[in-house]
Design an enzyme around this catalytic site. Structure first.
Site, PDB file in Angstrom:
ATOM      1  N   ASP A  74      36.026  39.126  71.660  1.00 19.92           N
ATOM      2  CA  ASP A  74      35.908  37.744  72.146  1.00 19.92           C
ATOM      3  C   ASP A  74      36.036  36.787  70.957  1.00 19.92           C
ATOM      4  O   ASP A  74      35.291  36.904  69.979  1.00 19.92           O
ATOM      5  CB  ASP A  74      34.555  37.547  72.832  1.00 19.92           C
ATOM      6  CG  ASP A  74      34.527  36.303  73.715  1.00 19.92           C
ATOM      7  OD1 ASP A  74      35.504  35.528  73.682  1.00 19.92           O
ATOM      8  OD2 ASP A  74      33.531  36.105  74.427  1.00 19.92           O
TER       9      ASP A  74
ATOM     10  N   ASP B  24      40.913  34.173  75.701  1.00 21.79           N
ATOM     11  CA  ASP B  24      40.267  34.504  74.428  1.00 21.79           C
ATOM     12  C   ASP B  24      39.398  35.763  74.491  1.00 21.79           C
ATOM     13  O   ASP B  24      38.532  35.975  73.657  1.00 21.79           O
ATOM     14  CB  ASP B  24      39.407  33.321  73.954  1.00 21.79           C
ATOM     15  CG  ASP B  24      38.339  32.934  74.954  1.00 21.79           C
ATOM     16  OD1 ASP B  24      38.321  33.500  76.064  1.00 21.79           O
ATOM     17  OD2 ASP B  24      37.523  32.044  74.634  1.00 21.79           O
ATOM     18  N   GLU B  25      39.640  36.623  75.488  1.00 26.38           N
ATOM     19  CA  GLU B  25      38.756  37.768  75.710  1.00 26.38           C
ATOM     20  C   GLU B  25      39.575  39.005  76.086  1.00 26.38           C
ATOM     21  O   GLU B  25      40.474  38.934  76.926  1.00 26.38           O
ATOM     22  CB  GLU B  25      37.782  37.416  76.838  1.00 26.38           C
ATOM     23  CG  GLU B  25      36.675  38.399  77.071  1.00 26.38           C
ATOM     24  CD  GLU B  25      35.740  37.920  78.174  1.00 26.38           C
ATOM     25  OE1 GLU B  25      34.695  38.569  78.351  1.00 26.38           O
ATOM     26  OE2 GLU B  25      36.059  36.933  78.871  1.00 26.38           O
TER      27      GLU B  25
END
Length: 410
Positions: free
Chosen positions: A13, A107-108
């Site tokens: 993350d 973003d993960e």
């Protein structure tokens, strides 16, 4: 056959992703309360720095409220083009190394490293990948390593900011036990309040409640809660493919060169699959427009864009692509639109310069489409007055079918 208990799952993350990108371009912002979002009185916070969170600020909060809590906060409108660029850079770094990965959002990421311990340590490999990403992007990123997706995600949250954590197989319950119930994924404010009213404050207490009792309290959600509290999660890492797409195309009854009619069709088709995009809680990073001429020659043109699911942004790009593509001035037989490079994400993160009113408008539009059907709420730009939605469905509320008069310019 490899059993679920032998799985090794890493969760990556990017820390405060939007904020980190802003700080990368302006180092003077580091260590300061920074807010990303709309700067008008009705703007909303899309992201905020750890320093801003200390004042009680969180994403989706009205900007006005955030600035009341922290008057000296710095506000930036955000740059989705840059955020999308760095998201793709991280995706590329992971795809070059990971045997199987899932891009859960902009973003993960989840990586399935099952079996890699036979060749070298999973922790060592994951640590090296994290360092590779940081060298390539200069952005902070954290990871958790565990036997399933849920525990690895919780571990990542505990490792932040800019850290890493491994939970050895068999230690899942020990790791989760002392945490407040809010730390479990999917335990929101309402579920937390229900549990706390019953005296359930920690994950350990939750894990000790009989599963039948939790099911009686909360239905199927109670079973899922019991599994999470006991460190159980069998959900697989879903392989990420850029080819995943949503598309639509239309063959005209008669070949045409009527650009006004074609523009109306582009609007209708874009809205149709834009709604599907939001229904699936996804964003698109690439648009393709297709034209088939009357002589059956077919041409396409695509454009990589900042991740979005907002109709007004998508329409602008679709129309731009069409005008660049349509250069033969022949009769057109078919047009098509495809959204690809799909990632999980809420369309609100793209509304940096928009207001709460705009977000509420999108939510209202989608709610009406859910209730009456997507074909009954359309932009005035493609309403054919001889075939108004009210004429097709007399049970529609008066005025449903166009929102241009109420929201001019949208």
């Amino acid at each position: 056959m490899i059993t679920l208990q032998h799985r090794t799952i890493a969760h990556f993350d990017l820390d405060c992703f939007f904020v980190s990108v802003e700080c990368l371009h302006d180092k003077s912002l580091k260590g300061k309360p920074l807010l990303i979002g709309g700067q008008s009185d009705r703007g909303v916070v899309s992201a905020c720095s750890y320093e801003a969170r200390k004042f009680g600020i969180h994403s989706a909060m009205p900007m006005k409220t955030a600035l009341r809590l922290c008057p000296h906060a710095i506000v930036r409108s955000g740059d989705m083009e840059q955020y999308s660029y760095f998201s793709r850079e991280v995706t590329e770094a992971i795809s070059e190394s990971a045997p199987l990965y899932e891009k859960a959002s902009i973003d993960e990421f989840y990586l399935d490293l099952t079996g890699m311990d036979k060749f070298f340590g999973s922790l060592k490999w994951t640590t090296e990948l994290r360092q590779k990403i940081m060298r390539k992007t200069r952005l902070p990123i954290s990871f958790g390593l565990a036997s399933n997706k849920m525990v690895s995600k919780v571990a990542t949250n505990e490792a932040k900011p800019n850290g890493q954590m491994e939970i050895a197989f068999g230690n899942e319950k020990i790791f989760l036990a002392p945490m407040p119930v809010e730390k479990l994924p999917m335990v929101g404010r309402e579920t937390s309040a229900q549990l706390r009213r019953r005296g359930v404050e920690t994950v350990q207490t939750l894990s000790e409640i009989p599963i039948g009792l939790l099911e009686a309290w909360m239905g199927k959600n109670g079973i899922a809660l019991w599994n999470r509290a006991n460190g159980i999660d069998e959900s697989p890492v879903v392989p990420y493919h850029e080819q995943k797409s949503i598309s639509t195309e239309h063959t005209f009854p008669t070949d045409t060169i009527d650009l006004q009619f074609i523009h109306r069709e582009l609007v209708r088709m874009t809205e149709k699959i834009g709604f599907e995009l939001r229904q699936q809680n996804k964003l698109t990073g690439c648009i393709t427009v297709k034209i088939r001429y009357s002589d059956f020659e077919t041409v396409t043109k695509q454009m990589t864009i900042a991740y979005t699911a907002c109709d007004h942004v998508l329409l602008e790009k679709v129309k731009s692509l069409f005008h660049k593509l349509y250069d033969r001035r022949l009769l057109i037989r078919l047009i098509g639109i495809r959204f690809s490079q799909l990632v999980q994400g809420n369309y609100q993160i793209n509304l940096f310069d928009d207001t709460q009113e705009m977000i509420a408008l999108y939510q209202a539009i989608d709610s009406i489409k859910d209730q009456f059907g997507s074909q009954y709420l359309v932009r005035a730009a493609h309403v054919n007055h001889e075939h108004r939605p009210e004429a097709v469905n007399p049970y529609l509320p008066k005025g449903v079918g166009t929102f241009k008069k109420r929201y001019p310019g949208r």
